[in-house]
Write an enzyme that holds these catalytic residues in place. Structure first.
Site, PDB file in Angstrom:
ATOM      1  N   ARG A 100     -27.468  33.637 -19.793  1.00 18.84           N
ATOM      2  CA  ARG A 100     -27.859  32.405 -20.498  1.00 18.84           C
ATOM      3  C   ARG A 100     -28.555  32.823 -21.790  1.00 18.84           C
ATOM      4  O   ARG A 100     -29.567  33.519 -21.760  1.00 18.84           O
ATOM      5  CB  ARG A 100     -28.800  31.555 -19.636  1.00 18.84           C
ATOM      6  N   HIS A 109     -21.227  25.270 -21.923  1.00 18.61           N
ATOM      7  CA  HIS A 109     -21.817  25.360 -20.574  1.00 18.61           C
ATOM      8  C   HIS A 109     -20.677  25.153 -19.571  1.00 18.61           C
ATOM      9  O   HIS A 109     -20.594  24.144 -18.883  1.00 18.61           O
ATOM     10  CB  HIS A 109     -22.897  24.293 -20.423  1.00 18.61           C
ATOM     11  N   GLN A 160     -21.156  24.264 -15.777  1.00 22.70           N
ATOM     12  CA  GLN A 160     -21.576  22.869 -15.595  1.00 22.70           C
ATOM     13  C   GLN A 160     -20.378  21.933 -15.607  1.00 22.70           C
ATOM     14  O   GLN A 160     -20.225  21.076 -14.732  1.00 22.70           O
ATOM     15  CB  GLN A 160     -22.538  22.496 -16.737  1.00 22.70           C
ATOM     16  N   ASP A 195     -26.898  13.656 -21.522  1.00 22.15           N
ATOM     17  CA  ASP A 195     -27.710  14.881 -21.458  1.00 22.15           C
ATOM     18  C   ASP A 195     -28.876  14.670 -22.422  1.00 22.15           C
ATOM     19  O   ASP A 195     -28.882  13.698 -23.204  1.00 22.15           O
ATOM     20  CB  ASP A 195     -26.830  16.084 -21.875  1.00 22.15           C
ATOM     21  N   CYS A 210     -26.327  16.386 -16.382  1.00 21.22           N
ATOM     22  CA  CYS A 210     -26.394  17.787 -15.935  1.00 21.22           C
ATOM     23  C   CYS A 210     -27.783  18.150 -15.423  1.00 21.22           C
ATOM     24  O   CYS A 210     -27.913  19.092 -14.640  1.00 21.22           O
ATOM     25  CB  CYS A 210     -25.990  18.708 -17.072  1.00 21.22           C
ATOM     26  N   ARG A 261     -22.811  22.510  -8.484  1.00 23.31           N
ATOM     27  CA  ARG A 261     -22.942  23.715  -9.314  1.00 23.31           C
ATOM     28  C   ARG A 261     -22.745  24.959  -8.442  1.00 23.31           C
ATOM     29  O   ARG A 261     -22.036  25.882  -8.818  1.00 23.31           O
ATOM     30  CB  ARG A 261     -24.333  23.772  -9.963  1.00 23.31           C
TER      31      ARG A 261
HETATM   32  N1   CP Z   1     -27.849  21.875 -15.629  1.00 17.79           N
HETATM   33  C1   CP Z   1     -28.420  23.089 -15.767  1.00 17.79           C
HETATM   34  O1   CP Z   1     -27.828  24.043 -16.271  1.00 17.79           O
HETATM   35  O2   CP Z   1     -29.692  23.159 -15.296  1.00 17.79           O
HETATM   36  P1   CP Z   1     -30.689  24.384 -15.480  1.00 17.79           P
HETATM   37  O3   CP Z   1     -31.009  24.468 -16.953  1.00 17.79           O
HETATM   38  O4   CP Z   1     -31.887  24.051 -14.637  1.00 17.79           O
HETATM   39  O5   CP Z   1     -29.999  25.632 -15.024  1.00 17.79           O
HETATM   40  N1  NVA Z   2     -27.944  20.676 -23.500  1.00 24.40           N
HETATM   41  C1  NVA Z   2     -28.992  21.205 -22.646  1.00 24.40           C
HETATM   42  C2  NVA Z   2     -28.441  21.476 -21.284  1.00 24.40           C
HETATM   43  C3  NVA Z   2     -29.429  22.026 -20.292  1.00 24.40           C
HETATM   44  C4  NVA Z   2     -28.812  22.308 -18.951  1.00 24.40           C
HETATM   45  C5  NVA Z   2     -29.590  22.457 -23.272  1.00 24.40           C
HETATM   46  O1  NVA Z   2     -28.835  23.287 -23.785  1.00 24.40           O
HETATM   47  O2  NVA Z   2     -30.812  22.585 -23.260  1.00 24.40           O
END
Ligand code: CP
Ligand code: NVA
Length: 303
Positions: free
Chosen positions: A99, A126, A129, A220, A260, A288
């Site tokens: 990440r 993502h 997701q 989101d 999400c 997930r």
């Molecule tokens: N939806 C998602 O990716 O959640 P987290 O940021 O908690 O991993």
């Molecule tokens: N769009 C958000 C998603 C988090 C799961 C971010 O990137 O922070």
């Protein structure tokens, strides 16, 4: 050749469908014989609940183990080059979930790693997701085809982009309802058009119009991780895009709500919608792990 999972454009429609089927097959069975002795490395440069825990728990359920590394401690690209990091970690673990901020970091890791690299969220995608999202949609409606309309209300961000590509691969129609300055960038539109000729990437600026006849209303956060300095501006620009009962009532009668998570309650969604009878967000979060178990199994050739 090593398969990576950086964006959903890395998959054919058949592979994407196969992964959803595998996720459903692995759901609820003892699958500890799939990945014994295998290790997943996780490097996270941003916070996470769902992605981190679902990968770690999923790996344990497949009989394997995982090692979690904080991005800052590892110093990816700071303490040592991304290239050296990729070549060395490939000697210890069998797969790597990352990440990060810039998507190019993932591409550089993948270019130098001799193991599969998985995108656990970047600024532009993502994919884990979006696959869990369509797994959820298929379980609710019993199908995934162009009779279904998925409407994402809010920022044309990483989650929205991956969801659009997932729809391109798997069938549902996709609409983004976003303020003009926050809809999809030109390079994303061009990539989508090249990958899915003839498929419409519908973008509208009026959320009320977009929601009509939707089967899924998805939103989101307005401010993604890394954009915190813009949050005040974004809060005022996105205010008309809040998913509340009035907006949700424009959708089909059996429509569902997806997010999400994590959610900023009272911003992009009201408590009434998030906790309402049509909300599937907890099932969506659970999926997930089911999707990622399928992905890990597939990447190791144990499907
Ligand atoms: N939806 C998602 O990716 O959640 P987290 O940021 O908690 O991993
Ligand atoms: N769009 C958000 C998603 C988090 C799961 C971010 O990137 O922070």
């Amino acid at each position: 050749m090593v398969r990576h999972f950086l964006t959903l454009l890395d998959l054919t429609p058949e592979e994407a469908l196969g992964l959803l089927d595998l996720a459903d097959r692995l759901r609820g069975i003892d699958a500890r014989d799939r990945l014994p002795g295998r290790t997943l490395g996780l490097i996270f440069e941003k916070p996470s609940l769902r992605t981190r825990v679902s990968f770690e728990a999923g790996m344990a359920q497949l009989g394997g183990s995982s090692i979690f590394l904080q991005g800052k401690d590892v110093g990816l690209g700071v303490r040592e080059s991304v290239r050296d990091f990729a070549r060395v970690i490939s000697q210890y673990v069998d797969m790597l979930a990352v990440r990060t901020f810039a998507h190019s970091i993932l591409e550089e890791l993948a270019a130098h790693a001799s193991i599969p690299v998985i995108n656990a969220l970047s600024d532009s995608a993502h994919p884990c997701q979006a696959m869990a999202d369509l797994l959820t949609v298929r379980r609710v409606f019993g199908r995934l085809d162009d009779s279904l309309s998925i409407v994402f209300v809010g920022d044309g961000n990483n989650v929205a982009r991956s969801l659009a590509v997932a729809c391109g691969l798997l069938g549902p129609r996709f609409t983004l309802a976003a303020p003009a300055a926050y809809d999809f960038p030109a390079d994303f539109r061009a990539t989508f058009a090249a990958a899915f000729p003839g498929r419409e990437l519908r973008v509208v600026h009026d959320p009320t119009r977009a929601a009509v006849d939707a089967d899924v209303i998805y939103t989101d956060v307005w401010t993604s991780m890394g954009q915190e300095a813009e949050s005040e501006t974004r809060r005022s620009i996105f205010r008309p895009y809040q998913v509340d009962d009035a907006l949700f009532s424009r959708a089909n009668r059996d429509a569902i709500f997806l997010h999400c998570l994590p959610a900023h309650r009272g911003e992009e969604v009201t408590d009434a919608v998030l906790d309402g009878p049509r909300s599937q967000v907890v099932e969506q979060a659970a999926n997930r792990m089911h999707f990622q178990k399928a992905l890990l199994t597939w990447l190791m050739g144990r499907d």
